[in-house]
Design an enzyme around this catalytic site. Sequence first.
Site, short mmCIF file in Angstrom:
data_model
loop_
_atom_site.label_atom_id
_atom_site.label_comp_id
_atom_site.label_asym_id
_atom_site.label_seq_id
_atom_site.Cartn_x
_atom_site.Cartn_y
_atom_site.Cartn_z
N LYS A 75 0.94 -1.05 0.07
CA LYS A 75 -0.11 0.02 -0.16
C LYS A 75 0.94 1.42 0.03
CE LYS A 75 -4.34 -1.36 0.23
NZ LYS A 75 -5.81 -0.89 -0.56
N ASP A 122 -8.81 -0.88 6.44
CA ASP A 122 -9.02 -2.08 6.92
C ASP A 122 -7.54 -2.42 7.61
OD1 ASP A 122 -11.68 -2.99 6.42
OD2 ASP A 122 -11.11 -3.19 4.24
#
Length: 395
Positions: A75, A122
């Site tokens: 990410k 998340d």
Amino acid sequence: MPPSNHRIEHLVNPRRPWAAAGLPEDLDAVLAFHRSLPGYAPTPLHSLDRLAERLGLNRIWIKDEGLRYGLKAFKALGAAYGLCRALWRRLDLSADALTFDRFQSPALRDRLAATTCATATDGNHGRALAWAARHLGCRSVVYMPGGTSAARIANVEMFGARVTVVDGTYDDAVARATADARRNGWLLVQDMAWDGYEEIPAWIMDGYRTIAAECFQVLGSRKPSHVVLQAGVGSFAAAIQTDLLARFGDVRPTTVVVEPDRAACFYESMDAGGGRARKVAGDLKTIMAGLACGMPSTLAWEILSKSADLFVACPDRVACRGMRVLGNPLAGDPAVVSGESGAVGLGLIYEAMTDPGLADLKAAMGLDEASQVLLISTEADTDPEMYRRVVWGDG
């Protein structure tokens, strides 16, 4: 019909002909930015030759993003690039080449220190954003859905972020982050797009393209026949698909989009027909925490709904299978520590090639002894306790 929690369900996309020509012009700039980040190194692309032989395939390659920047997930490629592009514009800086070290100027220190960035996550995106913000000297605020594990919260807080756990799903956390950012004048850096909020998510997707670029730097002229891409809101999958479209056009690999069956927003949207994204109802409960998203990103939907070949909804056991196989390889293959969201692609390939009850899925994917499959393990053991429960046999 929504997929069950016990079967692997698939559907073939009849809308495949969409294509693009030529590599995106700014790919070199994205790569240059990532190389300027502290700790950059290309992540390894492993060849699982013994497993491919066991399963009756020609090749299996897997990109290990668990080694990215020491964050155990891919990410940071999107979060850092999207944040820095947004800050470059917000602070009205020059149009020179964007690199991470340009933000280290003493003249920018006070302005960056007065900036707060916000997001919902998340787990992995929030951790990456907090990491980038700390390197830049910004403050960060991260919203997480109810039921998030203590390990995932700690992963974000360790970089100085203020974490708020929202009573609800990932989508509820996105709504809260958006509202609070607007009210407080914070910079929202979300990896999901919706009408009216698409520029920063597009930059984040640009950042993810470095994964594909690194893959093909190793593969050279070798082209996978199949690429399996995990989807939550779909930004990662759409970014890799964009690169495949640009590189190969109409002769691109077969692309399979895989999701948890309890959060299969792309599968259910495609299954419903009508050409529009739909929100999945329910609590989105799955061990694949990074994919537990109820609504596709508008940018990702536009790309994947028109060009991906298959959409597959998997029960959690498929991710567990992938984690165990990757962590306990055949002699001669490397071990890969892959978390729940990272391993589901390998689990799907394994199940399709070994379960006679999935012959229709194997046929729809076109898997045979000539197939060369590219997988991307998007995370390592980002929740160590969950990883051990699964791989040690208690999951």
